[in-house]
Write a protein that holds these residues in place. Structure first.
Motif, PDB file in Angstrom:
ATOM      1  N   THR A   1      -3.545   5.485  -0.700  1.00  0.00           N
ATOM      2  CA  THR A   1      -3.379   5.342   0.695  1.00  0.00           C
ATOM      3  C   THR A   1      -4.198   3.897   1.257  1.00  0.00           C
ATOM      4  O   THR A   1      -4.088   3.233   1.827  1.00  0.00           O
ATOM      5  CB  THR A   1      -3.530   6.414   1.718  1.00  0.00           C
ATOM      6  N   ALA A   2      -5.787   4.193   0.798  1.00  0.00           N
ATOM      7  CA  ALA A   2      -6.714   3.293   1.093  1.00  0.00           C
ATOM      8  C   ALA A   2      -6.220   1.922   0.438  1.00  0.00           C
ATOM      9  O   ALA A   2      -6.765   0.785   1.143  1.00  0.00           O
ATOM     10  CB  ALA A   2      -7.974   3.852   0.699  1.00  0.00           C
ATOM     11  N   SER A   3      -6.022   1.888  -0.647  1.00  0.00           N
ATOM     12  CA  SER A   3      -5.653   0.811  -1.470  1.00  0.00           C
ATOM     13  C   SER A   3      -4.618   0.091  -0.745  1.00  0.00           C
ATOM     14  O   SER A   3      -4.503  -1.474  -0.441  1.00  0.00           O
ATOM     15  CB  SER A   3      -5.276   1.001  -3.020  1.00  0.00           C
ATOM     16  N   ALA A   4      -3.536   0.720  -0.458  1.00  0.00           N
ATOM     17  CA  ALA A   4      -2.188   0.104   0.740  1.00  0.00           C
ATOM     18  C   ALA A   4      -2.689  -0.533   1.658  1.00  0.00           C
ATOM     19  O   ALA A   4      -2.367  -1.436   2.236  1.00  0.00           O
ATOM     20  CB  ALA A   4      -1.312   1.144   0.396  1.00  0.00           C
ATOM     21  N   LEU A   5      -3.848   0.407   2.249  1.00  0.00           N
ATOM     22  CA  LEU A   5      -4.094   0.000   3.600  1.00  0.00           C
ATOM     23  C   LEU A   5      -4.839  -1.411   3.561  1.00  0.00           C
ATOM     24  O   LEU A   5      -4.798  -2.436   4.472  1.00  0.00           O
ATOM     25  CB  LEU A   5      -4.757   0.921   4.451  1.00  0.00           C
ATOM     26  N   ASN A   6      -5.551  -1.360   2.445  1.00  0.00           N
ATOM     27  CA  ASN A   6      -6.337  -2.544   2.135  1.00  0.00           C
ATOM     28  C   ASN A   6      -5.579  -4.128   1.883  1.00  0.00           C
ATOM     29  O   ASN A   6      -5.749  -4.955   2.410  1.00  0.00           O
ATOM     30  CB  ASN A   6      -7.306  -2.582   0.959  1.00  0.00           C
ATOM     31  N   GLN A   7      -4.601  -3.769   1.072  1.00  0.00           N
ATOM     32  CA  GLN A   7      -3.584  -4.663   0.602  1.00  0.00           C
ATOM     33  C   GLN A   7      -2.693  -5.312   2.059  1.00  0.00           C
ATOM     34  O   GLN A   7      -2.455  -6.456   2.426  1.00  0.00           O
ATOM     35  CB  GLN A   7      -2.535  -4.053  -0.247  1.00  0.00           C
TER      36      GLN A   7
END
Length: 276
Positions: free
Chosen positions: A173-179
């Motif tokens: 989820t954190a990676s998706a939010l960063n993207q």
């Protein structure tokens, strides 16, 4: 102990509920001696414990309201209410001590052990989990303990798996939010570029509009001049002897120059006749 202390409606209601619980506890402990079955005694003791927990909650609520109303009550009334609270606490502690006595007697005299008999059943009841130790061998007790430990280890392993999955989902989820954040930044930059391009295009359109308007004015002026020249030529052709047109500069020669030219032509003709 009858209460003759002046109370607010809230305190009076809580005091009445606490007294009802005290009467229920007194009757319940009196029934404990009449119950012979250990399972029923354990169930009765659980019910009495639940009533004591509710009584403790009511006493805490009584104390909270008493502190809120302290500034509104005279000192002597506040002291009486505080004594009433202490009485309820003392009464409750006596029943707590009595419960511990019955619980100790129930465990020591009947030698009751709680064994998890839930393997193969979805929700075992309390009576299904109680078995007399005298009816079990040492090997059965050891097997029951090992089974309980195995189930505990399995529960811990499942908890670890859930935690690991939760961490993995959180990382994704954190990676998706960063993207998505980076994508939003790029979109913002592109919108700024489009806005600048639109502004520049608007200025260019205005300049082109002004140039077109200027060109149209020049073309209209040239058109009027051409029309005027054409009109003069047409009039000259139709009426060549028009003096007004003849006097227009550039369209007809002056009268004096015309006479001089005629004289020169006449002199040339005379000179040619003499030679012949």
């Amino acid at each position: 102990m009858a209460s003759d202390v002046p109370m607010s409606p809230e305190l009076e209601q809580i005091d009445g509920e606490v007294q009802d619980i005290f009467r229920a506890l007194q009757n319940g402990f009196q029934k404990m001696d009449k119950i012979k079955d250990s399972n029923r005694q354990a169930k009765q003791l659980e019910d009495l414990t639940a009533k004591m927990k509710e009584c403790k909650r009511l006493i805490k609520e009584f104390d909270r309201i008493l502190k809120d109303e302290e500034s509104n009550n005279p000192p002597e009334v506040h002291k009486q209410l505080n004594d009433r609270k202490q009485y309820m606490i003392k009464e409750l502690n006596s029943y707590v001590t009595l419960r511990k006595t019955y619980q100790s007697s129930l465990v020591n005299n009947k030698n009751v052990v709680l064994v998890d008999m839930g393997a193969g059943s979805s929700e075992p009841t309390a009576e299904d989990n109680i078995q007399m130790a005298s009816d079990m061998t040492n090997q059965q007790l050891m097997d029951a303990g090992r089974e309980q430990m195995t189930q505990t280890d399995q529960a811990i392993d499942r908890s670890k798996m859930v935690v690991a999955q939760t961490i993995e989902v959180g990382t994704q989820t954190a990676s998706a939010l960063n993207q998505q954040t980076e994508q939003m930044k790029r979109i913002g930059n592109e919108l700024d570029t489009v806005h600048f391009s639109l502004k520049k295009a608007s200025q260019l359109v205005k300049e082109i509009g002004r140039q077109v308007a200027t060109d149209k004015c020049i073309m209209a002026l040239l058109f009027l001049i051409v029309c005027g020249v054409i009109a003069i030529i047409v009039v000259k052709i139709v009426n060549p002897h028009n003096k007004n047109i003849r006097d227009i500069p550039g369209l007809a020669p002056p009268a004096q120059n015309f006479q001089i030219s005629n004289r020169r032509l006449l002199s040339v003709e005379i000179f040619r006749g003499m030679e012949s």
